[in-house]
Scaffold this motif. Sequence first.
Motif, PDB file in Angstrom:
ATOM      1  N   ALA A  23       0.847  -1.193   0.000  1.00 10.10           N
ATOM      2  CA  ALA A  23       0.000   0.000   0.000  1.00 10.10           C
ATOM      3  C   ALA A  23       0.879   1.239   0.000  1.00 10.10           C
ATOM      4  O   ALA A  23       1.923   1.283   0.624  1.00 10.10           O
ATOM      5  CB  ALA A  23      -0.898  -0.001   1.235  1.00 10.10           C
ATOM      6  N   THR A  24       0.453   2.237  -0.743  1.00  9.42           N
ATOM      7  CA  THR A  24       1.149   3.512  -0.760  1.00  9.42           C
ATOM      8  C   THR A  24       0.384   4.446   0.154  1.00  9.42           C
ATOM      9  O   THR A  24      -0.772   4.744  -0.098  1.00  9.42           O
ATOM     10  CB  THR A  24       1.198   4.083  -2.188  1.00  9.42           C
ATOM     11  N   THR A  25       1.018   4.865   1.213  1.00  7.46           N
ATOM     12  CA  THR A  25       0.342   5.736   2.162  1.00  7.46           C
ATOM     13  C   THR A  25       0.402   7.169   1.673  1.00  7.46           C
ATOM     14  O   THR A  25       1.337   7.557   0.980  1.00  7.46           O
ATOM     15  CB  THR A  25       1.013   5.650   3.549  1.00  7.46           C
ATOM     16  N   PRO A  26      -0.591   7.980   2.046  1.00  8.64           N
ATOM     17  CA  PRO A  26      -0.558   9.392   1.648  1.00  8.64           C
ATOM     18  C   PRO A  26       0.715  10.086   2.123  1.00  8.64           C
ATOM     19  O   PRO A  26       1.275  10.905   1.427  1.00  8.64           O
ATOM     20  CB  PRO A  26      -1.790   9.990   2.323  1.00  8.64           C
ATOM     21  N   GLU A  27       1.184   9.725   3.335  1.00 10.41           N
ATOM     22  CA  GLU A  27       2.393  10.364   3.856  1.00 10.41           C
ATOM     23  C   GLU A  27       3.584  10.063   2.946  1.00 10.41           C
ATOM     24  O   GLU A  27       4.374  10.935   2.643  1.00 10.41           O
ATOM     25  CB  GLU A  27       2.674   9.868   5.272  1.00 10.41           C
ATOM     26  N   ARG A  28       3.686   8.821   2.525  1.00  7.03           N
ATOM     27  CA  ARG A  28       4.801   8.442   1.657  1.00  7.03           C
ATOM     28  C   ARG A  28       4.704   9.185   0.327  1.00  7.03           C
ATOM     29  O   ARG A  28       5.691   9.656  -0.193  1.00  7.03           O
ATOM     30  CB  ARG A  28       4.777   6.937   1.436  1.00  7.03           C
ATOM     31  N   ASP A  29       3.498   9.281  -0.203  1.00  2.00           N
ATOM     32  CA  ASP A  29       3.308  10.015  -1.445  1.00  2.00           C
ATOM     33  C   ASP A  29       3.701  11.475  -1.272  1.00  2.00           C
ATOM     34  O   ASP A  29       4.410  12.040  -2.099  1.00  2.00           O
ATOM     35  CB  ASP A  29       1.851   9.968  -1.903  1.00  2.00           C
ATOM     36  N   ALA A  30       3.235  12.104  -0.199  1.00  2.35           N
ATOM     37  CA  ALA A  30       3.518  13.520   0.036  1.00  2.35           C
ATOM     38  C   ALA A  30       5.013  13.748   0.168  1.00  2.35           C
ATOM     39  O   ALA A  30       5.565  14.672  -0.431  1.00  2.35           O
ATOM     40  CB  ALA A  30       2.786  14.009   1.284  1.00  2.35           C
ATOM     41  N   LYS A  31       5.680  12.913   0.919  1.00  4.57           N
ATOM     42  CA  LYS A  31       7.114  13.091   1.115  1.00  4.57           C
ATOM     43  C   LYS A  31       7.865  12.930  -0.205  1.00  4.57           C
ATOM     44  O   LYS A  31       8.726  13.740  -0.534  1.00  4.57           O
ATOM     45  CB  LYS A  31       7.643  12.098   2.145  1.00  4.57           C
ATOM     46  N   GLU A  35       9.991  15.846  -1.961  1.00  2.25           N
ATOM     47  CA  GLU A  35      11.423  15.632  -2.215  1.00  2.25           C
ATOM     48  C   GLU A  35      11.742  15.878  -3.688  1.00  2.25           C
ATOM     49  O   GLU A  35      12.764  16.489  -4.016  1.00  2.25           O
ATOM     50  CB  GLU A  35      11.839  14.228  -1.795  1.00  2.25           C
ATOM     51  N   ALA A  36      10.867  15.426  -4.580  1.00  9.20           N
ATOM     52  CA  ALA A  36      11.068  15.666  -6.014  1.00  9.20           C
ATOM     53  C   ALA A  36      11.007  17.161  -6.324  1.00  9.20           C
ATOM     54  O   ALA A  36      11.801  17.678  -7.121  1.00  9.20           O
ATOM     55  CB  ALA A  36      10.022  14.900  -6.831  1.00  9.20           C
ATOM     56  N   PHE A  37      10.068  17.874  -5.702  1.00  7.88           N
ATOM     57  CA  PHE A  37       9.946  19.320  -5.886  1.00  7.88           C
ATOM     58  C   PHE A  37      11.272  19.996  -5.535  1.00  7.88           C
ATOM     59  O   PHE A  37      11.771  20.845  -6.268  1.00  7.88           O
ATOM     60  CB  PHE A  37       8.800  19.855  -5.010  1.00  7.88           C
ATOM     61  N   TRP A  38      11.849  19.623  -4.401  1.00  9.52           N
ATOM     62  CA  TRP A  38      13.077  20.266  -3.962  1.00  9.52           C
ATOM     63  C   TRP A  38      14.298  19.813  -4.745  1.00  9.52           C
ATOM     64  O   TRP A  38      15.250  20.582  -4.914  1.00  9.52           O
ATOM     65  CB  TRP A  38      13.247  20.129  -2.449  1.00  9.52           C
ATOM     66  N   LYS A  39      14.274  18.612  -5.259  1.00 10.72           N
ATOM     67  CA  LYS A  39      15.380  18.172  -6.121  1.00 10.72           C
ATOM     68  C   LYS A  39      15.401  19.039  -7.385  1.00 10.72           C
ATOM     69  O   LYS A  39      16.449  19.505  -7.815  1.00 10.72           O
ATOM     70  CB  LYS A  39      15.213  16.693  -6.479  1.00 10.72           C
ATOM     71  N   GLY A  47      10.698  24.953 -13.600  1.00 10.18           N
ATOM     72  CA  GLY A  47       9.594  24.612 -14.503  1.00 10.18           C
ATOM     73  C   GLY A  47       9.237  23.144 -14.476  1.00 10.18           C
ATOM     74  O   GLY A  47       8.083  22.774 -14.694  1.00 10.18           O
ATOM     75  N   ALA A  48      10.222  22.273 -14.188  1.00 10.57           N
ATOM     76  CA  ALA A  48       9.957  20.834 -14.122  1.00 10.57           C
ATOM     77  C   ALA A  48       8.989  20.498 -12.992  1.00 10.57           C
ATOM     78  O   ALA A  48       8.354  19.437 -13.016  1.00 10.57           O
ATOM     79  CB  ALA A  48      11.263  20.066 -13.947  1.00 10.57           C
TER      80      ALA A  48
END
Length: 163
Positions: A23-31, A35-39, A47-48
């Motif tokens: 199961a993919t938890t919402p917390e895992r998705d949010a994190k 993390e991708a946003f900040w990368k 823009g990415a």
Amino acid sequence: MRKILIGLTAAVALAGCQPKPEATTPERDAKAVMEAFWKNTDANRFGANGALLADDIVFIDPIWGRYEGKEAATRFLAQFEGAGDGCCTLDRLVTDGNVGWAFWTLHAPNDEQPWVGVYQVKDGKIVFYQDIHQRVYSAEEQAAHKAAFKQAQDAKKSAKTRG
């Protein structure tokens, strides 16, 4: 009839023994999304981040104003490309369920400014983002922010009357 019941009981028991997909938890998705946003941000690929935004995102910046919708928010972010790698760096990321707080630093010439970004993620996309800067803004900055907000509101009203 007894053979049918035994067969059904065995089938149900076997089905219960099958490994379930993780199961993919919402917390895992949010994190992961944050993390991708900040990368992207740290690598000057603002823009990415558009790929991480929900179609109906509300994006609020205390200087530049409010942007509603993926296209407007992506356009806003993309304008900062070219500011230089590492102009904004993530200091700490805290998540709880589908919300998160990014404590980050804006690196400007001869200045470092601490900020906090508040996020809400739904279905793997950012639906809300607001930056918060803890300082007193000059009268000119406040006026510019208010003018941008008024312009956005006027554009929204204009679009509603045309649509």
